[in-house]
Design a protein around this motif. Structure first.
Motif, PDB file in Angstrom:
ATOM      1  N   TYR A  62      42.311  73.497  45.413  1.00  0.00           N
ATOM      2  CA  TYR A  62      43.779  73.497  45.294  1.00  0.00           C
ATOM      3  C   TYR A  62      44.430  74.728  45.925  1.00  0.00           C
ATOM      4  O   TYR A  62      45.403  74.582  46.673  1.00  0.00           O
ATOM      5  CB  TYR A  62      44.199  73.288  43.835  1.00  0.00           C
ATOM      6  N   ILE A 107      34.707  72.535  37.768  1.00  0.00           N
ATOM      7  CA  ILE A 107      36.043  73.026  38.165  1.00  0.00           C
ATOM      8  C   ILE A 107      36.006  74.534  38.395  1.00  0.00           C
ATOM      9  O   ILE A 107      36.640  75.042  39.310  1.00  0.00           O
ATOM     10  CB  ILE A 107      37.115  72.616  37.126  1.00  0.00           C
ATOM     11  N   ARG A 131      48.673  55.969  37.753  1.00  0.00           N
ATOM     12  CA  ARG A 131      48.493  57.422  37.584  1.00  0.00           C
ATOM     13  C   ARG A 131      49.278  58.173  38.661  1.00  0.00           C
ATOM     14  O   ARG A 131      49.239  57.814  39.822  1.00  0.00           O
ATOM     15  CB  ARG A 131      47.017  57.781  37.684  1.00  0.00           C
ATOM     16  N   GLU A 145      40.823  65.319  34.462  1.00  0.00           N
ATOM     17  CA  GLU A 145      40.901  63.988  33.871  1.00  0.00           C
ATOM     18  C   GLU A 145      40.138  62.971  34.726  1.00  0.00           C
ATOM     19  O   GLU A 145      39.359  62.166  34.200  1.00  0.00           O
ATOM     20  CB  GLU A 145      42.371  63.595  33.776  1.00  0.00           C
ATOM     21  N   ASP A 146      40.341  63.026  36.038  1.00  0.00           N
ATOM     22  CA  ASP A 146      39.631  62.125  36.970  1.00  0.00           C
ATOM     23  C   ASP A 146      38.128  62.356  36.893  1.00  0.00           C
ATOM     24  O   ASP A 146      37.342  61.404  36.850  1.00  0.00           O
ATOM     25  CB  ASP A 146      40.087  62.385  38.414  1.00  0.00           C
ATOM     26  N   GLU A 190      44.910  67.180  36.059  1.00  0.00           N
ATOM     27  CA  GLU A 190      44.729  65.818  36.602  1.00  0.00           C
ATOM     28  C   GLU A 190      43.333  65.670  37.202  1.00  0.00           C
ATOM     29  O   GLU A 190      42.691  64.629  37.045  1.00  0.00           O
ATOM     30  CB  GLU A 190      45.803  65.539  37.660  1.00  0.00           C
ATOM     31  N   HIS A 191      42.877  66.726  37.860  1.00  0.00           N
ATOM     32  CA  HIS A 191      41.549  66.713  38.472  1.00  0.00           C
ATOM     33  C   HIS A 191      40.482  66.561  37.375  1.00  0.00           C
ATOM     34  O   HIS A 191      39.554  65.765  37.497  1.00  0.00           O
ATOM     35  CB  HIS A 191      41.334  68.032  39.224  1.00  0.00           C
ATOM     36  N   ARG A 195      52.434  74.003  38.662  1.00  0.00           N
ATOM     37  CA  ARG A 195      51.935  73.013  39.625  1.00  0.00           C
ATOM     38  C   ARG A 195      50.405  73.050  39.677  1.00  0.00           C
ATOM     39  O   ARG A 195      49.738  72.021  39.628  1.00  0.00           O
ATOM     40  CB  ARG A 195      52.527  73.318  41.003  1.00  0.00           C
ATOM     41  N   PHE A 196      49.871  74.271  39.771  1.00  0.00           N
ATOM     42  CA  PHE A 196      48.412  74.442  39.863  1.00  0.00           C
ATOM     43  C   PHE A 196      47.743  73.925  38.584  1.00  0.00           C
ATOM     44  O   PHE A 196      46.757  73.174  38.645  1.00  0.00           O
ATOM     45  CB  PHE A 196      48.109  75.926  40.099  1.00  0.00           C
ATOM     46  N   LEU A 254      39.191  81.015  39.371  1.00  0.00           N
ATOM     47  CA  LEU A 254      40.244  80.114  39.866  1.00  0.00           C
ATOM     48  C   LEU A 254      41.569  80.841  40.033  1.00  0.00           C
ATOM     49  O   LEU A 254      42.243  80.693  41.055  1.00  0.00           O
ATOM     50  CB  LEU A 254      40.446  78.960  38.870  1.00  0.00           C
ATOM     51  N   HIS A 257      47.148  74.546  48.783  1.00  0.00           N
ATOM     52  CA  HIS A 257      48.474  75.159  48.619  1.00  0.00           C
ATOM     53  C   HIS A 257      48.769  76.143  49.752  1.00  0.00           C
ATOM     54  O   HIS A 257      49.882  76.193  50.261  1.00  0.00           O
ATOM     55  CB  HIS A 257      48.561  75.887  47.269  1.00  0.00           C
ATOM     56  N   ARG A 296      48.840  71.785  36.472  1.00  0.00           N
ATOM     57  CA  ARG A 296      48.953  70.324  36.372  1.00  0.00           C
ATOM     58  C   ARG A 296      47.936  69.626  37.272  1.00  0.00           C
ATOM     59  O   ARG A 296      47.301  68.646  36.868  1.00  0.00           O
ATOM     60  CB  ARG A 296      50.381  69.897  36.737  1.00  0.00           C
ATOM     61  N   GLU A 297      47.784  70.144  38.481  1.00  0.00           N
ATOM     62  CA  GLU A 297      46.799  69.542  39.382  1.00  0.00           C
ATOM     63  C   GLU A 297      45.390  69.690  38.840  1.00  0.00           C
ATOM     64  O   GLU A 297      44.581  68.766  38.930  1.00  0.00           O
ATOM     65  CB  GLU A 297      46.906  70.196  40.771  1.00  0.00           C
ATOM     66  N   LEU A 298      45.093  70.849  38.247  1.00  0.00           N
ATOM     67  CA  LEU A 298      43.767  71.047  37.668  1.00  0.00           C
ATOM     68  C   LEU A 298      43.541  70.096  36.497  1.00  0.00           C
ATOM     69  O   LEU A 298      42.453  69.536  36.338  1.00  0.00           O
ATOM     70  CB  LEU A 298      43.607  72.500  37.172  1.00  0.00           C
ATOM     71  N   GLU A 306      35.316  72.856  42.766  1.00  0.00           N
ATOM     72  CA  GLU A 306      36.332  71.804  42.669  1.00  0.00           C
ATOM     73  C   GLU A 306      37.732  72.333  42.403  1.00  0.00           C
ATOM     74  O   GLU A 306      38.699  71.831  42.945  1.00  0.00           O
ATOM     75  CB  GLU A 306      35.912  70.771  41.623  1.00  0.00           C
ATOM     76  N   GLY A 307      37.825  73.383  41.568  1.00  0.00           N
ATOM     77  CA  GLY A 307      39.151  73.944  41.288  1.00  0.00           C
ATOM     78  C   GLY A 307      39.678  74.738  42.454  1.00  0.00           C
ATOM     79  O   GLY A 307      40.891  74.904  42.609  1.00  0.00           O
ATOM     80  N   TYR A 310      41.248  65.529  43.948  1.00  0.00           N
ATOM     81  CA  TYR A 310      39.960  65.039  43.455  1.00  0.00           C
ATOM     82  C   TYR A 310      39.288  64.128  44.487  1.00  0.00           C
ATOM     83  O   TYR A 310      38.081  64.197  44.721  1.00  0.00           O
ATOM     84  CB  TYR A 310      40.159  64.299  42.138  1.00  0.00           C
TER      85      TYR A 310
END
Lengths: 244, 118
Positions: free
Chosen positions: B53, A60, B75, A36-37, A33-34, A26-27, A66, B57, A29-31, B49-50, B31
């Motif tokens: 999350y 990031i 998306r 990519e944006d 997607e982030h 999950r983490f 992270l 969570h 995948r979210e990273l 930024e990372g 984002y």
């Protein structure tokens, strides 16, 4: 979706620390997607693809940072994670005699031993067999069950690999010091007596059962993590449907 | 103005407060939250930024937020939304924050005004 090698590093670092597979996916995948944006916005601002990639990775954050942040935040979000010594070291010691007490109480009740009219000489063979079975369960199965349930709890609560195995070790040690025993029928003086006491003893059945169940759980965890990794990557379109 | 990311001691609890406040107004994905925080604070506060999350969570695990995967503009993203418990938490941390800033403001404004000017 193109996952960068840095995201793979985050994934591997979390795996190494023993985070649950579903959370890792999950983490990650979210990273992804982030990223990519962020890349899309940076390219729109006029950066070259290489510049955008470098900038996105910088913003990031470092994989080690992270992974550590994610693991620690999730660990501290639960009581077990915040109080590991109590939950995973003290708890098995408390749970062992408590489980014995409950189990033997149920067995004694089932065998009619809690009845006011009960007499030692009046107990029949089948009732005695139930008590023997309960004692064997207390000696061999209860430590494994405590170790396994606290292993699963520790894994779910982000306590890491070492902390997850610790309750099993503590339960094994506690059950090697505490003992519950029924003196066999026919032994003069102590016939049919159950004794709970403190003495060091090594029990092979209990040890094999405990180690076996913990190894099995660890293998199953690795297998489900692998499946979850494959499933999420397939869902995200990184991997073809056949998984190759 | 330079980013305050390195002033960690001043940042304790700030990401949680900002996230709760922004999510109180509408549902957002990670984002979008990070961009909104940077925009609404004039880039004074930039979260790693990372690192947003893990905060989200943990807040979700503490049942302050709920999330759902939703498709928007072709998306798919994970959107976070505040629940009732999150709203109560927002009220609590906002009051705490106001109390602290008032107290610090009082000290800086009165007692040390001369030192700052010199």
């Amino acid at each position: 979706m193109q996952a960068s090698s840095r995201l793979e590093s985050v994934r591997k670092l979390l795996q190494r620390r023993g985070a649950p597979g579903a959370y890792i996916e999950r983490f990650a995948r979210e990273l992804a997607e982030h990223r990519e944006d962020l890349m899309r916005d940076l390219l729109r601002e006029g950066m070259t693809p290489t510049q955008a990639e470098t900038e996105a990775d910088r913003r990031i954050g470092e994989p080690a940072e992270l992974a550590n942040e994610a693991f620690e935040k999730m660990r501290r979000a639960s009581f077990v994670g915040r109080h590991r010594v109590f939950s995973l070291i003290v708890m098995p010691i408390l749970l062992l005699p408590l489980s014995w007490f409950l189990l033997l109480g149920v067995a004694a009740w089932g065998a009619g031993m809690l009845s006011p009219t009960y007499r030692l000489t009046s107990i029949n063979a089948s009732s005695l067999a139930w008590i023997y079975i309960a004692v064997e369960i207390c000696r061999n199965v209860v430590p494994a069950l405590i170790g396994a349930s606290l292993y699963l709890l520790a894994r779910r609560k982000f306590c890491g690999r070492v902390w997850s195995f610790l309750p099993g070790l503590v339960a094994w040690l506690a059950s090697s010091i505490l003992f519950v025993h029924i003196y066999p029928v026919g032994l003069s003086g102590a016939m049919g007596r159950m004794v709970i006491g403190v003495a060091w003893h090594f029990d092979l059945v209990k040890t094999v059962l405990l180690v076996g169940i913990l190894v099995l759980l660890e293998v199953m965890r690795k297998w489900t993590d692998g499946f979850s990794y494959w499933h999420c990557r397939r869902e995200a379109g990184v991997m073809p449907a056949n998984g190759s | 103005m330079a980013s305050n990311r390195k002033d960690l001691s001043f940042m304790n609890g700030v990401p949680e407060l900002l996230i709760l406040r922004l999510l109180a107004s509408r549902e957002m994905y990670g984002y979008e939250l990070v961009s909104e925080i940077a925009r609404s604070t004039d880039n004074v506060i930039e979260l790693g930024e990372g690192c947003v999350y893990p905060i989200l969570h943990a807040m979700e695990k503490n049942k302050l937020l709920v999330c759902r995967r939703m498709e928007k503009d072709g998306r798919s993203r994970l959107y976070y939304r505040l629940n009732e418990r999150g709203k109560s938490r927002l009220l609590e941390v906002t009051l705490n924050w106001q109390r602290i800033t008032q107290a610090i403001g009082g000290v800086l404004g009165a007692k040390y005004a001369g030192i700052i000017q010199t």
